[in-house]
Design an enzyme around this catalytic site. Structure first.
Site, PDB file in Angstrom:
ATOM      1  N   HIS A 391     -17.540   2.085  -9.606  1.00 31.76           N
ATOM      2  CA  HIS A 391     -17.965   3.593  -9.161  1.00 31.76           C
ATOM      3  C   HIS A 391     -18.864   4.373  -9.847  1.00 31.76           C
ATOM      4  O   HIS A 391     -19.418   5.009  -9.632  1.00 31.76           O
ATOM      5  CB  HIS A 391     -16.635   4.362  -9.006  1.00 31.76           C
ATOM      6  N   ASP A 395     -22.049   3.968  -5.452  1.00 32.12           N
ATOM      7  CA  ASP A 395     -21.356   5.024  -4.713  1.00 32.12           C
ATOM      8  C   ASP A 395     -20.674   4.479  -3.247  1.00 32.12           C
ATOM      9  O   ASP A 395     -21.326   3.498  -3.017  1.00 32.12           O
ATOM     10  CB  ASP A 395     -22.011   6.410  -4.590  1.00 32.12           C
TER      11      ASP A 395
END
Length: 421
Positions: A391, A395
């Site tokens: 992450h 995204d």
């Protein structure tokens, strides 16, 4: 060469036996590091006097594998005997027996000439090396010397002794309460299993993966058209006899989607200040082997056809099953596929294989009942896909869009015809 950064290897198999005559560069054994299987060749020509390790033993780099009597060089026999195919032996100071004993007394040690593997055996059996008489050159202690002392001690003291247990085992046994129920069957003894090869690699890689902040995304795709395409092409001569599963289609669809979303084919620098986007799509496929999980990768999938991917997958699967994967097969992966559905299950929460930033776990294809477009109900073949991504780099919206492109290609596999190489 066993590979850069390798400290020890597991001895898998000897290709020779004691008494054999070997020439320089003859194959002598196969070893397994935590990266790949490697064949070791002889550095000397001569007669094999002794094999220093049994198959399954862990051999340190720099430790002798075998003793070779070199022809026409008797004065250097001991040096040749100590030669190791895993690297040069640590220097051993040659002392007369009396002088050697004095040196050991001054150091407060009864025996210092012992390899790390021998010291480990001594620790496991609770043996003080000071009590062991070495039979090797200059009093060097071999594993057989330690085991001989252990056998002698076991004959004097009947039954298992805590003295020869590992410290952790002794503490656990001393603190364990006595069983209160009578008549219960005796439980089997606890077993300590050393982690070696691929199993140890998985410990390291998953420890690193645990430090990565993950984003997970799951979806389902209609696998009916994909199964139909596979059935149609399964016997095509272009496959060259390779078995056609749906994995080649999955990998080919991934490489098309990666061209549109190159961030999924990247790796983050160690300091987190730069992102390397890889030109080659080296897609790894997790494979279960008798020695643990391994992830070889198909190199440059973007330049291969579906048939070419199938052929390379067949080669990697055969090499993995035989323990013959080379370092080049395991290095350089940029994205991983885990086909856990071949065993069972639907969804998963896969962890990336650092330094990669994305992984997909495929569930089993299952038949489900769904509403039909014109009313009523229909049966559909559904494949669940579970994504995991770093992450810090990827995204959620990007991962979802990437997955949608990949999903659309698999639900209409004829579109892959536009991307053949």
């Amino acid at each position: 060469m066993t590979g850069e950064g390798i400290k020890e290897c597991e001895l898998i198999e000897w290709h020779i036996k004691e008494g054999d005559v070997v020439a320089e560069f003859d194959r002598i054994c196969e070893v397994q590091s935590d990266k790949a299987a490697v064949e070791i060749t002889s550095r000397y020509a001569g007669t094999v006097r002794r094999l220093c390790h049994e198959p399954g033993a862990m051999v340190q780099v720099g430790e002798a594998l075998l003793e070779v009597e070199v022809a026409d060089e008797p004065e250097e026999e001991e040096d040749a005997a100590a030669a190791s195919a895993l690297g040069p032996m640590p220097p051993v100071q040659q002392l007369a027996p009396a002088e050697q004993a004095v040196k050991r007394e001054q150091a407060g040690l009864a025996a210092t000439l012992a390899s790390p593997a021998v010291r480990r055996v001594a620790r496991e059996h609770g043996v003080d090396l000071a009590s062991v008489q070495g039979t090797g050159p200059s009093g060097r202690i071999y594993k057989e010397d330690v085991l001989r002392l252990v056998e002698a001690a076991s004959e004097e003291v009947p039954g298992p002794s805590l003295q020869h247990k590992l410290p952790e085992q002794r503490a656990e046994q001393l603190s364990r309460p006595a069983p209160s129920a009578a008549g219960l069957p005796a439980a089997a003894e606890d077993v300590i299993i050393p982690l070696r090869g691929y199993a140890r690699t998985m410990v390291r890689s998953m420890t690193a993966a645990g430090a990565v902040p993950h984003f997970h995304y799951c979806d389902e795709l209609d696998a009916g058209p994909l199964l139909a395409a596979r059935a149609l092409l399964a016997s095509d001569p272009a496959l060259g006899g390779a078995r056609l599963t749906f994995l080649p289609f999955v990998l080919k669809a991934l490489t098309v989607a990666l061209a549109e979303f190159p961030v999924l084919n990247s790796s983050l620098s160690a300091d987190g200040k730069a992102l390397l986007q890889h030109a080659a799509h080296n897609i790894g496929v997790a494979m279960a082997t008798p020695t643990g999980l391994v992830v070889p990768n198909v190199k440059a999938v973007q330049g291969r056809s579906v048939a070419g991917v199938a052929a390379e997958l067949a080669r990697l699967q055969a090499a993995a099953a035989a323990g013959r994967l080379g370092p080049e097969d395991l290095a350089g992966g940029t994205l991983t596929v885990s086909n856990i559905g071949a065993i069972g299950g639907t969804y998963a929460s896969p962890l990336v294989n650092p330094p990669e930033v994305a992984i997909v776990a495929l569930g089993r294809v299952r038949e489900v009942v769904r509403p039909a477009p014109g009313g009523g109900f229909m049966t559909a073949s559904v494949l669940a896909a579970s994504w995991g991504a770093d992450h810090r780099v990827v995204d959620g919206a990007t991962l979802a869009r990437f997955s949608n492109v990949w999903k659309a290609l698999l639900e209409e596999p004829r579109r892959l015809l536009l991307h053949l190489r």
